[in-house]
Design a protein around this motif. Structure first.
Motif, PDB file in Angstrom:
ATOM      1  N   GLY A   4       0.865  -1.166   0.000  1.00 36.28           N
ATOM      2  CA  GLY A   4       0.000   0.000   0.000  1.00 36.28           C
ATOM      3  C   GLY A   4       0.900   1.213   0.000  1.00 36.28           C
ATOM      4  N   SER A   5       0.984   1.914  -1.140  1.00 38.87           N
ATOM      5  CA  SER A   5       2.008   2.942  -1.301  1.00 38.87           C
ATOM      6  C   SER A   5       1.492   4.049  -2.196  1.00 38.87           C
ATOM      7  CB  SER A   5       3.258   2.305  -1.928  1.00 38.87           C
ATOM      8  OG  SER A   5       4.292   3.236  -2.086  1.00 38.87           O
ATOM      9  N   ASN A   6       1.719   5.307  -1.807  1.00 40.12           N
ATOM     10  CA  ASN A   6       1.351   6.439  -2.651  1.00 40.12           C
ATOM     11  C   ASN A   6       2.535   6.949  -3.464  1.00 40.12           C
ATOM     12  OD1 ASN A   6      -1.401   6.739  -2.361  1.00 40.12           O
ATOM     13  ND2 ASN A   6      -1.276   8.217  -0.703  1.00 40.12           N
ATOM     14  N   LEU A   7       3.660   7.196  -2.805  1.00 39.87           N
ATOM     15  CA  LEU A   7       4.807   7.774  -3.490  1.00 39.87           C
ATOM     16  C   LEU A   7       5.909   6.765  -3.781  1.00 39.87           C
ATOM     17  CD1 LEU A   7       5.111  11.255  -1.758  1.00 39.87           C
ATOM     18  CD2 LEU A   7       4.145  10.705  -3.984  1.00 39.87           C
ATOM     19  N   GLY A   8       5.637   5.483  -3.535  1.00 41.96           N
ATOM     20  CA  GLY A   8       6.570   4.465  -3.988  1.00 41.96           C
ATOM     21  C   GLY A   8       7.461   3.843  -2.935  1.00 41.96           C
ATOM     22  N   THR A   9       7.477   4.376  -1.702  1.00 43.78           N
ATOM     23  CA  THR A   9       8.378   3.838  -0.688  1.00 43.78           C
ATOM     24  C   THR A   9       8.029   2.394  -0.343  1.00 43.78           C
ATOM     25  OG1 THR A   9       8.718   6.037   0.259  1.00 43.78           O
ATOM     26  CG2 THR A   9       9.301   4.155   1.631  1.00 43.78           C
ATOM     27  N   CYS A  10       6.763   2.138  -0.030  1.00 44.98           N
ATOM     28  CA  CYS A  10       6.362   0.775   0.329  1.00 44.98           C
ATOM     29  C   CYS A  10       6.405  -0.145  -0.887  1.00 44.98           C
ATOM     30  CB  CYS A  10       4.967   0.781   0.958  1.00 44.98           C
ATOM     31  SG  CYS A  10       4.930   1.512   2.609  1.00 44.98           S
ATOM     32  N   ARG A  11       6.135   0.387  -2.067  1.00 43.27           N
ATOM     33  CA  ARG A  11       6.252  -0.417  -3.282  1.00 43.27           C
ATOM     34  C   ARG A  11       7.686  -0.890  -3.470  1.00 43.27           C
ATOM     35  NH1 ARG A  11       4.437   3.108  -6.901  1.00 43.27           N
ATOM     36  NH2 ARG A  11       6.485   3.867  -7.547  1.00 43.27           N
ATOM     37  N   ALA A  12       8.641   0.013  -3.235  1.00 40.68           N
ATOM     38  CA  ALA A  12      10.052  -0.356  -3.367  1.00 40.68           C
ATOM     39  C   ALA A  12      10.444  -1.397  -2.321  1.00 40.68           C
ATOM     40  CB  ALA A  12      10.935   0.887  -3.233  1.00 40.68           C
ATOM     41  N   MET A  13       9.919  -1.248  -1.099  1.00 39.02           N
ATOM     42  CA  MET A  13      10.238  -2.223  -0.056  1.00 39.02           C
ATOM     43  C   MET A  13       9.658  -3.595  -0.384  1.00 39.02           C
ATOM     44  SD  MET A  13       9.708   0.047   3.392  1.00 39.02           S
ATOM     45  CE  MET A  13      10.762   1.462   3.726  1.00 39.02           C
ATOM     46  N   ALA A  14       8.446  -3.619  -0.940  1.00 38.80           N
ATOM     47  CA  ALA A  14       7.833  -4.893  -1.331  1.00 38.80           C
ATOM     48  C   ALA A  14       8.659  -5.556  -2.429  1.00 38.80           C
ATOM     49  CB  ALA A  14       6.398  -4.670  -1.784  1.00 38.80           C
ATOM     50  N   ARG A  15       9.118  -4.773  -3.372  1.00 35.66           N
ATOM     51  CA  ARG A  15       9.949  -5.326  -4.440  1.00 35.66           C
ATOM     52  C   ARG A  15      11.275  -5.825  -3.889  1.00 35.66           C
ATOM     53  NH1 ARG A  15       8.866  -0.722  -9.150  1.00 35.66           N
ATOM     54  NH2 ARG A  15       6.730  -1.368  -9.653  1.00 35.66           N
ATOM     55  N   GLN A  16      11.818  -5.109  -2.915  1.00 33.30           N
ATOM     56  CA  GLN A  16      13.062  -5.542  -2.290  1.00 33.30           C
ATOM     57  C   GLN A  16      12.875  -6.897  -1.619  1.00 33.30           C
ATOM     58  OE1 GLN A  16      15.298  -2.758   0.212  1.00 33.30           O
ATOM     59  NE2 GLN A  16      15.286  -4.296   1.844  1.00 33.30           N
ATOM     60  N   LEU A  17      11.779  -7.041  -0.868  1.00 36.08           N
ATOM     61  CA  LEU A  17      11.510  -8.318  -0.205  1.00 36.08           C
ATOM     62  C   LEU A  17      11.282  -9.422  -1.229  1.00 36.08           C
ATOM     63  CD1 LEU A  17       9.190  -7.065   2.684  1.00 36.08           C
ATOM     64  CD2 LEU A  17      11.476  -8.062   2.948  1.00 36.08           C
ATOM     65  N   ALA A  18      10.628  -9.088  -2.343  1.00 36.74           N
ATOM     66  CA  ALA A  18      10.431 -10.084  -3.395  1.00 36.74           C
ATOM     67  C   ALA A  18      11.774 -10.524  -3.976  1.00 36.74           C
ATOM     68  CB  ALA A  18       9.536  -9.511  -4.492  1.00 36.74           C
ATOM     69  N   ASP A  19      12.673  -9.574  -4.188  1.00 37.50           N
ATOM     70  CA  ASP A  19      14.012  -9.919  -4.677  1.00 37.50           C
ATOM     71  C   ASP A  19      14.723 -10.843  -3.699  1.00 37.50           C
ATOM     72  OD1 ASP A  19      13.649  -8.388  -6.920  1.00 37.50           O
ATOM     73  OD2 ASP A  19      14.810  -6.670  -6.200  1.00 37.50           O
ATOM     74  N   GLU A  20      14.619 -10.521  -2.413  1.00 40.83           N
ATOM     75  CA  GLU A  20      15.268 -11.348  -1.399  1.00 40.83           C
ATOM     76  C   GLU A  20      14.643 -12.740  -1.367  1.00 40.83           C
ATOM     77  OE1 GLU A  20      15.130  -9.240   2.303  1.00 40.83           O
ATOM     78  OE2 GLU A  20      16.284  -7.539   1.539  1.00 40.83           O
ATOM     79  N   GLY A  21      13.322 -12.809  -1.581  1.00 40.91           N
ATOM     80  CA  GLY A  21      12.660 -14.107  -1.631  1.00 40.91           C
ATOM     81  C   GLY A  21      13.148 -14.944  -2.793  1.00 40.91           C
ATOM     82  N   GLU A  22      13.284 -14.318  -3.971  1.00 39.80           N
ATOM     83  CA  GLU A  22      13.807 -15.034  -5.133  1.00 39.80           C
ATOM     84  C   GLU A  22      15.210 -15.560  -4.848  1.00 39.80           C
ATOM     85  OE1 GLU A  22      12.428 -15.705  -8.027  1.00 39.80           O
ATOM     86  OE2 GLU A  22      10.593 -14.507  -8.043  1.00 39.80           O
ATOM     87  N   ASP A  23      15.999 -14.762  -4.147  1.00 40.69           N
ATOM     88  CA  ASP A  23      17.367 -15.151  -3.822  1.00 40.69           C
ATOM     89  C   ASP A  23      17.389 -16.364  -2.896  1.00 40.69           C
ATOM     90  OD1 ASP A  23      19.993 -14.384  -4.496  1.00 40.69           O
ATOM     91  OD2 ASP A  23      20.321 -13.601  -2.470  1.00 40.69           O
ATOM     92  N   ARG A  24      16.303 -16.568  -2.151  1.00 39.69           N
ATOM     93  CA  ARG A  24      16.224 -17.691  -1.211  1.00 39.69           C
ATOM     94  C   ARG A  24      15.419 -18.867  -1.774  1.00 39.69           C
ATOM     95  NH1 ARG A  24      17.012 -13.107   1.550  1.00 39.69           N
ATOM     96  NH2 ARG A  24      18.049 -13.179   3.599  1.00 39.69           N
TER      97      ARG A  24
END
Length: 557
Positions: A4-24
């Motif tokens: 849930g993100s208006n200016l992109g901060t939480c969107r970026a964090m979600a993508r970061q966690l997704a990247d970390e998930g792919e790495d695992r």
């Protein structure tokens, strides 16, 4: 990974966690919460990364939250975790939506994987998230991991070379992460009498939009700045670095915490474009500096330091005995962050270009030696016509749009650079009036220091007032008139007029300082209600907020 993100901060964090998930080894998807309204998956974990906007869901989470509040669905098959992002400066609504999501998912039978994280933007945001992420991945791998899984095999190809074509500017990978593009500066002028002791620089930038890029009045421009050369030089001096030395940086983990760089770069390019150099040092970083300092007095001072406004570089300059390798310094730096600015132009008047009002942050150094400059505002203030910045247009929340019905009374309240979106709205009103359309009442409360020093765009706004487009209601903190010092004082004086506007369905927009001005303005409106209405004044104000008739776009000072 739902955000849930208006200016992109939480969107970026979600993508970061997704990247970390792919790495695992997970198959991870990052998407807005609204895309999963009524259909949360039960065949894998759901991680929610959410913020609040004045205590309400962000635009991409509103449908999901409404569904979650009203549904009686059995969610016992859903395993979830919630990462809440907020700012303790907004105590009344801090973590309101993340708390609500976490509680409601559990009420409906969902299985909480780890306790909700309260990441505080005014605290150790990175540390909060990293500590929580470690707990999350430990739990997810325990629940979903395969203990018999074989390690991923190395590439068994007998080819001698991997060939990779590199195109674009040196910042190409960084630009792709933030989805920014080059934009050309058309003009950059001073708006304030900086020769006056009351004058604090505020710049007026005109920027050409690239082909195909549009905006709405009230939207934001997100900018990725560069660090100034003198700051880069200080890092080089502290570590004895040759800034023209070329280095190759290869992240060992797939994470958005790593610097997005896709090619060898010089140390100058690395420090200029890719990392934050002025963020306050975190407690964990202070501990590392203390552990690596052999000088007893310096070590004791660092060990006694629990939190600080000083950056890693400033602490290293103050404590020269610290033994920290350049590579370890790099490990401790965050990737450069994007900054957000309210667009100050009217999309009806200038659809092909945008304008900004930028308050330049500068003052004595936090160490007491030299000058401190805010990275982004200093960067923007020095751009000349013809030079480029890297930016994108972000939509403002729908509630922060002018009413479609031009007869609805509007009340704008701002201080300093908070005037920006309202200048755009006033431009829209002027364009509508020029097209022969009738306008409802418009009041613009605007806090500044002195009418002869920092009355931003004064001639333009006074001309709009004379044309009947808007009624300007300035308040001068250093040139009081009849006891009116701040915008809340002027609002109190105009209580009868404001009440009439609100009774006629008026809408209030607040932009600017959220630490001092916004709470004071809320109190001023509540006071008007006490003098004219009935019932509880807080309930009345909460009702206006719920109906999007009292909308704030504010930030911590």
């Amino acid at each position: 990974m739902l955000h849930g993100s208006n200016l992109g901060t939480c969107r970026a964090m979600a993508r970061q966690l997704a990247d970390e998930g792919e790495d695992r080894g997970f198959t991870a998807v990052a998407a807005p919460l609204d895309e999963f309204t009524g259909k949360l998956p039960s065949d894998g974990p759901v991680v929610v990364v959410a913020a609040s906007y004045n205590g309400k869901p962000t635009d991409d989470a509103a449908k999901f939250v409404a569904w979650l509040d009203s549904t009686s669905d059995d969610l016992s098959g859903v395993s979830f975790a919630v990462l809440g992002v907020g700012d303790r400066n907004w105590a009344a609504t801090y973590q309101h939506v993340p708390t609500r999501l976490d509680a409601r998912l559990a009420e409906l039978g969902g299985v909480r994987l780890v306790d909700r994280c309260e990441a505080d933007a005014s605290g150790d945001l990175t540390g909060d998230i990293e500590s929580w992420s470690d707990l999350l991945w430990t739990e997810l791998l325990t629940r979903y991991g395969d203990p018999d899984a074989a390690p991923v095999a190395e590439d068994s190809s007998d080819r001698l070379y991997d060939v990779r074509v590199i195109t674009g500017p040196v910042t190409a990978a960084l630009d792709a992460r933030y989805e920014v593009v080059p934009m050309t500066v058309l003009a950059n002028d001073e708006l304030v009498d900086v020769d006056s002791p009351l004058g604090r620089s505020k710049r007026h930038l005109r920027i050409q939009l690239p082909e195909g890029v549009t905006y709405r009045t009230g939207d934001h421009l997100t900018v990725v700045p560069d660090n100034p050369s003198d700051l880069v030089d200080r890092v080089a001096a502290r570590f004895g670095l040759d800034l023209d030395l070329v280095v190759a940086i290869n992240p060992r983990q797939k994470t958005r915490r790593a610097i997005p760089v896709d090619r060898p770069v010089t140390i100058r390019q690395l420090l200029t474009h890719f990392v934050e150099l002025q963020n306050p040092a975190t407690p964990a970083q202070i501990k590392v500096l203390a552990e690596g300092n052999p000088c007893p007095p310096e070590k004791a001072a660092l060990e006694a330091l629990t939190e600080t406004e000083l950056s890693l570089l400033e602490l290293l300059e103050q404590n020269p005995a610290c033994q920290l390798a350049p590579a370890d310094f790099l490990e401790m730096l965050s990737p450069i962050q994007a900054r957000h600015y309210s667009i100050s132009s009217s999309a009806l008047l200038t659809p092909g270009e945008i304008e900004l009002i930028v308050g330049v942050v500068s003052g004595p150094s936090r160490t007491g030696s030299g000058e401190f400059h805010g990275v982004s505002s200093y960067f923007l203030s020095r751009l000349a016509a013809g030079e480029q910045l890297r930016a994108r247009v972000d939509k403002a929340r729908e509630a922060f749009q002018a009413p479609a019905d031009l007869s609805v009374p509007v009340i704008y309240v701002s201080a300093g650079t908070g005037l920006a979106p309202f200048r755009g709205f006033i431009g829209d009103r002027a364009a509508e009036q020029a097209a022969g359309k009738a306008l409802g009442p418009g009041l613009c409360y605007f806090g500044i220091r002195h009418p002869d020093v920092d009355y931003l765009h004064r001639s333009e706004l006074e001309a709009a007032e004379q044309a009947g487009v808007i009624s300007m209601r300035p308040a001068f903190s250093r040139a009081e008139v009849d006891g009116v010092k701040y915008v809340q004082d002027r609002i109190a004086v105009d209580g009868d007029e404001i009440w009439a506007a609100m009774e006629a369905g008026g809408r209030v927009y607040i932009c600017g300082d959220g630490k001092g001005m916004a709470p004071a303005v809320r109190e001023a409106f509540k006071s008007i209600h006490r003098g004219h209405g009935s019932g509880d004044d807080q309930v009345w104000l909460d009702g206006l907020i719920a109906e999007d008739r009292y909308v704030e776009d504010v930030w911590a000072g």
